[in-house]
Design an enzyme around this catalytic site. Structure first.
Site, PDB file in Angstrom:
ATOM      1  N   LYS A  13       0.841  -1.211   0.000  1.00  0.00           N
ATOM      2  CA  LYS A  13       0.000   0.000   0.000  1.00  0.00           C
ATOM      3  C   LYS A  13       0.870   1.253   0.000  1.00  0.00           C
ATOM      4  O   LYS A  13       0.645   2.178  -0.770  1.00  0.00           O
ATOM      5  CB  LYS A  13      -0.915   0.035   1.246  1.00  0.00           C
ATOM      6  CG  LYS A  13      -1.805  -1.160   1.405  1.00  0.00           C
ATOM      7  CD  LYS A  13      -2.691  -1.048   2.638  1.00  0.00           C
ATOM      8  CE  LYS A  13      -1.941  -1.014   3.957  1.00  0.00           C
ATOM      9  NZ  LYS A  13      -1.224  -2.260   4.278  1.00  0.00           N
ATOM     10  N   ARG A  88      -9.288   1.299   8.850  1.00  0.00           N
ATOM     11  CA  ARG A  88      -8.851  -0.060   9.143  1.00  0.00           C
ATOM     12  C   ARG A  88      -9.901  -0.834   9.911  1.00  0.00           C
ATOM     13  O   ARG A  88      -9.699  -2.003  10.228  1.00  0.00           O
ATOM     14  CB  ARG A  88      -7.610   0.047  10.022  1.00  0.00           C
ATOM     15  CG  ARG A  88      -6.374  -0.530   9.407  1.00  0.00           C
ATOM     16  CD  ARG A  88      -5.293  -0.414  10.451  1.00  0.00           C
ATOM     17  NE  ARG A  88      -4.146  -1.157  10.089  1.00  0.00           N
ATOM     18  CZ  ARG A  88      -3.095  -0.657   9.456  1.00  0.00           C
ATOM     19  NH1 ARG A  88      -3.072   0.593   9.076  1.00  0.00           N
ATOM     20  NH2 ARG A  88      -2.071  -1.425   9.214  1.00  0.00           N
ATOM     21  N   ARG A 127      11.892  -5.986   4.348  1.00  0.00           N
ATOM     22  CA  ARG A 127      11.569  -4.561   4.225  1.00  0.00           C
ATOM     23  C   ARG A 127      12.557  -3.717   5.032  1.00  0.00           C
ATOM     24  O   ARG A 127      12.937  -4.070   6.139  1.00  0.00           O
ATOM     25  CB  ARG A 127      10.160  -4.285   4.727  1.00  0.00           C
ATOM     26  CG  ARG A 127       9.920  -2.773   4.770  1.00  0.00           C
ATOM     27  CD  ARG A 127       8.517  -2.385   4.826  1.00  0.00           C
ATOM     28  NE  ARG A 127       7.830  -2.881   5.990  1.00  0.00           N
ATOM     29  CZ  ARG A 127       6.539  -2.655   6.208  1.00  0.00           C
ATOM     30  NH1 ARG A 127       5.845  -1.955   5.323  1.00  0.00           N
ATOM     31  NH2 ARG A 127       5.959  -3.117   7.280  1.00  0.00           N
ATOM     32  N   ARG A 160      11.710  -2.296  10.734  1.00  0.00           N
ATOM     33  CA  ARG A 160      10.747  -1.796  11.718  1.00  0.00           C
ATOM     34  C   ARG A 160      10.567  -2.791  12.854  1.00  0.00           C
ATOM     35  O   ARG A 160      10.585  -3.999  12.636  1.00  0.00           O
ATOM     36  CB  ARG A 160       9.396  -1.574  11.029  1.00  0.00           C
ATOM     37  CG  ARG A 160       9.174  -0.151  10.602  1.00  0.00           C
ATOM     38  CD  ARG A 160       8.013   0.053   9.695  1.00  0.00           C
ATOM     39  NE  ARG A 160       6.767  -0.590  10.069  1.00  0.00           N
ATOM     40  CZ  ARG A 160       5.645  -0.494   9.358  1.00  0.00           C
ATOM     41  NH1 ARG A 160       5.630   0.230   8.255  1.00  0.00           N
ATOM     42  NH2 ARG A 160       4.551  -1.097   9.735  1.00  0.00           N
ATOM     43  N   ARG A 171      -0.359  -9.190  13.234  1.00  0.00           N
ATOM     44  CA  ARG A 171      -0.925  -8.131  12.386  1.00  0.00           C
ATOM     45  C   ARG A 171      -1.818  -8.724  11.293  1.00  0.00           C
ATOM     46  O   ARG A 171      -2.848  -8.148  10.947  1.00  0.00           O
ATOM     47  CB  ARG A 171       0.203  -7.290  11.762  1.00  0.00           C
ATOM     48  CG  ARG A 171       0.865  -6.362  12.767  1.00  0.00           C
ATOM     49  CD  ARG A 171       2.183  -5.836  12.272  1.00  0.00           C
ATOM     50  NE  ARG A 171       2.074  -4.971  11.120  1.00  0.00           N
ATOM     51  CZ  ARG A 171       3.104  -4.639  10.343  1.00  0.00           C
ATOM     52  NH1 ARG A 171       4.314  -5.108  10.612  1.00  0.00           N
ATOM     53  NH2 ARG A 171       2.927  -3.835   9.330  1.00  0.00           N
TER      54      ARG A 171
HETATM   55  P1  AP5 Z   1       4.910  -1.621   1.794  1.00  0.00           P
HETATM   56  O1  AP5 Z   1       4.586  -0.754   0.632  1.00  0.00           O
HETATM   57  O2  AP5 Z   1       5.721  -1.059   2.890  1.00  0.00           O
HETATM   58  O3  AP5 Z   1       3.567  -2.304   2.334  1.00  0.00           O
HETATM   59  P2  AP5 Z   1       2.374  -1.707   3.179  1.00  0.00           P
HETATM   60  O4  AP5 Z   1       1.136  -2.370   2.659  1.00  0.00           O
HETATM   61  O5  AP5 Z   1       2.403  -0.220   3.177  1.00  0.00           O
HETATM   62  O6  AP5 Z   1       2.771  -2.329   4.568  1.00  0.00           O
HETATM   63  P3  AP5 Z   1       2.715  -1.734   6.057  1.00  0.00           P
HETATM   64  O7  AP5 Z   1       3.374  -2.753   6.931  1.00  0.00           O
HETATM   65  O8  AP5 Z   1       3.263  -0.349   6.125  1.00  0.00           O
HETATM   66  O9  AP5 Z   1       1.234  -1.755   6.297  1.00  0.00           O
HETATM   67  P4  AP5 Z   1       0.572  -1.815   7.615  1.00  0.00           P
HETATM   68  O10 AP5 Z   1      -0.787  -1.484   7.137  1.00  0.00           O
HETATM   69  O11 AP5 Z   1       0.651  -3.034   8.432  1.00  0.00           O
HETATM   70  O12 AP5 Z   1       1.422  -0.777   8.483  1.00  0.00           O
HETATM   71  P5  AP5 Z   1       1.133   0.710   8.916  1.00  0.00           P
HETATM   72  O13 AP5 Z   1       2.379   1.443   8.917  1.00  0.00           O
HETATM   73  O14 AP5 Z   1      -0.053   1.257   8.173  1.00  0.00           O
HETATM   74  O15 AP5 Z   1       5.606  -2.957   1.216  1.00  0.00           O
HETATM   75  C1  AP5 Z   1       6.034  -3.977   2.083  1.00  0.00           C
HETATM   76  C2  AP5 Z   1       7.392  -4.527   1.584  1.00  0.00           C
HETATM   77  O16 AP5 Z   1       7.211  -5.195   0.334  1.00  0.00           O
HETATM   78  C3  AP5 Z   1       8.434  -3.432   1.314  1.00  0.00           C
HETATM   79  O17 AP5 Z   1       9.701  -3.952   1.607  1.00  0.00           O
HETATM   80  C4  AP5 Z   1       8.301  -3.167  -0.189  1.00  0.00           C
HETATM   81  O18 AP5 Z   1       9.478  -2.667  -0.745  1.00  0.00           O
HETATM   82  C5  AP5 Z   1       7.944  -4.550  -0.715  1.00  0.00           C
HETATM   83  N1  AP5 Z   1       7.051  -4.542  -1.856  1.00  0.00           N
HETATM   84  C6  AP5 Z   1       6.067  -3.633  -2.126  1.00  0.00           C
HETATM   85  N2  AP5 Z   1       5.416  -3.994  -3.254  1.00  0.00           N
HETATM   86  C7  AP5 Z   1       5.989  -5.152  -3.676  1.00  0.00           C
HETATM   87  C8  AP5 Z   1       5.742  -6.028  -4.781  1.00  0.00           C
HETATM   88  N3  AP5 Z   1       4.764  -5.765  -5.675  1.00  0.00           N
HETATM   89  N4  AP5 Z   1       6.522  -7.136  -4.911  1.00  0.00           N
HETATM   90  C9  AP5 Z   1       7.501  -7.400  -4.023  1.00  0.00           C
HETATM   91  N5  AP5 Z   1       7.788  -6.611  -2.956  1.00  0.00           N
HETATM   92  C10 AP5 Z   1       7.038  -5.503  -2.788  1.00  0.00           C
HETATM   93  O19 AP5 Z   1       0.601   0.464  10.426  1.00  0.00           O
HETATM   94  C11 AP5 Z   1       1.476   0.000  11.430  1.00  0.00           C
HETATM   95  C12 AP5 Z   1       0.711  -0.101  12.736  1.00  0.00           C
HETATM   96  O20 AP5 Z   1       0.167   1.206  13.097  1.00  0.00           O
HETATM   97  C13 AP5 Z   1      -0.530  -1.022  12.713  1.00  0.00           C
HETATM   98  O21 AP5 Z   1      -0.176  -2.371  12.947  1.00  0.00           O
HETATM   99  C14 AP5 Z   1      -1.378  -0.403  13.827  1.00  0.00           C
HETATM  100  O22 AP5 Z   1      -0.897  -0.804  15.088  1.00  0.00           O
HETATM  101  C15 AP5 Z   1      -1.121   1.089  13.681  1.00  0.00           C
HETATM  102  N6  AP5 Z   1      -2.108   1.739  12.806  1.00  0.00           N
HETATM  103  C16 AP5 Z   1      -1.870   2.342  11.600  1.00  0.00           C
HETATM  104  N7  AP5 Z   1      -3.003   2.818  11.065  1.00  0.00           N
HETATM  105  C17 AP5 Z   1      -4.001   2.527  11.944  1.00  0.00           C
HETATM  106  C18 AP5 Z   1      -5.400   2.743  11.943  1.00  0.00           C
HETATM  107  N8  AP5 Z   1      -6.035   3.363  10.912  1.00  0.00           N
HETATM  108  N9  AP5 Z   1      -6.105   2.285  13.007  1.00  0.00           N
HETATM  109  C19 AP5 Z   1      -5.511   1.666  14.055  1.00  0.00           C
HETATM  110  N10 AP5 Z   1      -4.183   1.412  14.098  1.00  0.00           N
HETATM  111  C20 AP5 Z   1      -3.429   1.831  13.060  1.00  0.00           C
END
Ligand code: AP5
Length: 214
Positions: A13, A88, A127, A160, A171
């Site tokens: 994402k 979410r 990552r 991370r 997660r």
């Molecule tokens: P990446 O693009 O980083 O993936 P992502 O979907 O953004 O993953 P996140 O881990 O950031 O999502 P998340 O939703 O769990 O975390 P967030 O920070 O929002 O890609 C992942 C990896 O794959 C990278 O290494 C990339 O280079 C690689 N890649 C990308 N595309 C690829 C492809 N096509 N092929 C191969 N490799 C690829 O949230 C973290 C925490 O914050 C949550 O767990 C929660 O505790 C809290 N939080 C955040 N938002 C909320 C909310 N709205 N409500 C409550 N808690 C929240």
């Protein structure tokens, strides 16, 4: 253009949201990045959020919703925005729908980046995230030009805390229980589009831009 990125943790994402934001000159609003920035600054919100993030749980809706509603009303979001990691939960999605309704607006598209669980665990271990600007890389599939340094801002790249395998497993459980129902929610609103997130990043990007231009 007002866009929501949906998908499991690690589905890509953030990677794709940054490309969209750059191309459409709209802000990339990532709740995960906002919490991590707050933690870096040592704010009360950051410290509270860390407790949940380290356990792989969701930060409570009451800490999350107002923050996003304020952010989307800032001047730079007038022409649109890309939401990454929000909503979410169903209550978060309802809060967003209501807030937009009050100002006579709706979301344009929700893009579900679909990646099966088995691919996710492998991706997360590789990552690396930039401590400066939040850009993400992968040591194999999306490597930086210089090992350990961000292409965009030159800051260090780190693994991370919540990308450890046990936390990623939690997660994913939380995603299936609390976030996956949003796929139906946006399907019913008629704005859901799904892309195959297992393709190479450039191919996923091409599919997404195809949808946005349609
Ligand atoms: P990446 O693009 O980083 O993936 P992502 O979907 O953004 O993953 P996140 O881990 O950031 O999502 P998340 O939703 O769990 O975390 P967030 O920070 O929002 O890609 C992942 C990896 O794959 C990278 O290494 C990339 O280079 C690689 N890649 C990308 N595309 C690829 C492809 N096509 N092929 C191969 N490799 C690829 O949230 C973290 C925490 O914050 C949550 O767990 C929660 O505790 C809290 N939080 C955040 N938002 C909320 C909310 N709205 N409500 C409550 N808690 C929240």
């Amino acid at each position: 253009m007002k866009i929501i990125m949906l998908g499991a943790p690690g589905a890509g994402k953030g990677t794709q949201a940054k490309k969209i934001a750059d191309a459409y000159h709209i802000p990339h609003i990532s709740t995960g990045d906002i919490f991590r920035a707050n933690l870096k600054e040592g704010t009360e919100l950051g410290l509270k959020a860390k407790e949940y993030m380290d356990r792989g749980e969701l930060v409570p809706d009451e800490l999350t919703c107002d923050l996003v509603m304020d952010r989307i009303q800032k001047d730079d979001a007038k022409e649109g925005f890309v939401l990454d990691g929000f909503p979410r939960t169903i209550p978060q999605a309802e809060a967003l729908t209501e807030a937009l309704k009050k100002i006579g607006q709706v979301m344009d598209i929700a893009i579900n980046v679909d990646v099966p669980d088995e691919n996710i665990i492998e991706r997360m271990g590789g990552r690396r995230a930039c401590v400066g600007c939040g850009a993400t890389y992968h040591i194999v599939t999306v490597p930086p030009k210089t090992e350990g340094k961000c292409d965009r801002c030159g800051a260090d790249l780190i693994l991370r805390d919540d990308d450890k395998p046990e936390t990623v497993k939690k997660r994913l459980e939380v995603y299936h229980a609390q976030t996956q129902p949003l796929i139906d929610y946006y399907e019913k609103q008629g704005i859901l589009k799904t892309v195959d997130g297992t393709k190479a990043p450039a191919d996923v990007e091409a599919d997404i831009f195809g949808l946005l231009k349609a």
